[in-house]
Write an enzyme that holds these catalytic residues in place. Sequence first.
Site, PDB file in Angstrom:
ATOM      1  N   GLN A 215      34.416  42.846  29.499  1.00  0.00           N
ATOM      2  CA  GLN A 215      34.671  41.768  30.449  1.00  0.00           C
ATOM      3  C   GLN A 215      34.274  40.568  29.272  1.00  0.00           C
ATOM      4  O   GLN A 215      33.231  40.420  28.818  1.00  0.00           O
ATOM      5  CB  GLN A 215      33.295  41.902  31.524  1.00  0.00           C
ATOM      6  CG  GLN A 215      33.289  42.753  32.323  1.00  0.00           C
ATOM      7  CD  GLN A 215      34.294  43.012  33.339  1.00  0.00           C
ATOM      8  OE1 GLN A 215      34.539  42.216  34.449  1.00  0.00           O
ATOM      9  NE2 GLN A 215      35.244  43.977  33.079  1.00  0.00           N
ATOM     10  N   ALA A 256      31.786  38.391  42.155  1.00  0.00           N
ATOM     11  CA  ALA A 256      32.325  39.303  41.233  1.00  0.00           C
ATOM     12  C   ALA A 256      33.069  38.616  40.060  1.00  0.00           C
ATOM     13  O   ALA A 256      33.418  37.160  40.271  1.00  0.00           O
ATOM     14  CB  ALA A 256      32.893  40.268  41.650  1.00  0.00           C
ATOM     15  N   HIS A 257      33.624  39.452  39.230  1.00  0.00           N
ATOM     16  CA  HIS A 257      34.217  38.718  38.018  1.00  0.00           C
ATOM     17  C   HIS A 257      35.708  38.330  38.728  1.00  0.00           C
ATOM     18  O   HIS A 257      36.205  38.774  39.470  1.00  0.00           O
ATOM     19  CB  HIS A 257      34.585  39.853  36.863  1.00  0.00           C
ATOM     20  CG  HIS A 257      35.419  41.021  37.413  1.00  0.00           C
ATOM     21  ND1 HIS A 257      35.003  42.351  37.163  1.00  0.00           N
ATOM     22  CD2 HIS A 257      36.337  41.260  38.046  1.00  0.00           C
ATOM     23  CE1 HIS A 257      35.789  43.213  37.429  1.00  0.00           C
ATOM     24  NE2 HIS A 257      36.650  42.492  38.365  1.00  0.00           N
ATOM     25  N   ASN A 258      36.228  37.238  37.934  1.00  0.00           N
ATOM     26  CA  ASN A 258      37.529  36.451  37.943  1.00  0.00           C
ATOM     27  C   ASN A 258      37.704  35.846  39.756  1.00  0.00           C
ATOM     28  O   ASN A 258      38.662  35.360  39.951  1.00  0.00           O
ATOM     29  CB  ASN A 258      38.711  37.488  38.163  1.00  0.00           C
ATOM     30  CG  ASN A 258      38.724  38.258  36.713  1.00  0.00           C
ATOM     31  OD1 ASN A 258      37.888  37.767  35.728  1.00  0.00           O
ATOM     32  ND2 ASN A 258      39.766  39.153  36.600  1.00  0.00           N
ATOM     33  N   SER A 276      38.572  39.097  41.671  1.00  0.00           N
ATOM     34  CA  SER A 276      39.923  38.531  41.802  1.00  0.00           C
ATOM     35  C   SER A 276      40.207  37.762  43.050  1.00  0.00           C
ATOM     36  O   SER A 276      41.408  37.397  43.346  1.00  0.00           O
ATOM     37  CB  SER A 276      40.915  39.256  41.155  1.00  0.00           C
ATOM     38  OG  SER A 276      40.313  39.761  39.887  1.00  0.00           O
TER      39      SER A 276
END
Length: 348
Positions: A215, A256-258, A276
């Site tokens: 990441q 979470a990521h993005n 995302s």
Amino acid sequence: MEEMKFFRRAVAPTLAEIVEWTGAKPAGEVDLNVKIFDVAPLDRARPGDLVFLDNPKYADQLAQTRATACLVSERYADRAPAGVAALVVREPYRACAMVTARIYPEAARPGSWFDSHGVSPGANVHPLARLEPGVIVDPGAVVGPHAEIGADAVIGPNSVIGPHVRVGRGSTVGAGATVANALIGDRVIIHPGVRIGQDGFGFAMSPRGHLKAPQVGRVIIQDDVEIGANSTIDRGANRDTIIGEGAKIDNLVQIAHNVVVGRHCVIVSQVGISGSTELGDFVVAGGQAGITGHLKIGMGAQIAAQSGVMADVAPGAKMGGSPARDARLWLKGVAALDRMVRRKGRDD
């Protein structure tokens, strides 16, 4: 014996000052020179206290309150008992929050736990870190190399600011929080135990085993954001995780990521937002709602508590249930199911 307070009272305003701060209009004859010493709920108030009425559920308590003054909408102004000054304002709760922030400024923005000034001898600030004037670093805090801390920021005890992290002016990082791989705006409040910038959950799944996907993105937190205790915001995988200006995030939230959270969103405790997904401005997500990945939640949408969102949501939509659907259909479905169960019970 006076009840112990953990926050120090900064001022004891007159009703005239409260009227000036809030734009309230006194109902009838009111002595504006009377002082207010505290804020309290309707049912526990004493002379010298300020109360507010915003929820009709508590309207009956207004008639019994012993407070000196009440911030109240015009609809309920005539319910104030004799001796209680009614201050009419459009948004009583907001007005009371403004007054409380003046009386107890330390409660509005967390400060140093030790009434410290400058860098505590018990802190560890790397020589290559850059601190602007007025920064407070409490004992046990660590500030890594090339980190930049803006003027008047507070870094709480045992918190960790990672290498190259930037914390904006007037921001607060609470006790035991960790911030890595992140750029933090001005006047951001990060409560104790928050984790920002750690790995997102990224793996290339396979029968041969799960390969970790590095990441390499960042977390961008814009101005005036507040992040509740023990919430987590993962750094982006190959783009940035972004929290928009003025967003308010409750305790125990997972982002979470993005993920992109729009401006002035409200995300209540135990919400989980998968990777995302993008939330437009002014989205509200109720407690324990779950939102799956790669979705778009339109501007102003409202997600009811414990909803499971598995598809895109249109701007302004109100959703509920799991899987989430139009809130009116969800409530009608719940009501219909209840009727069926009751009929079945009678038939049995």
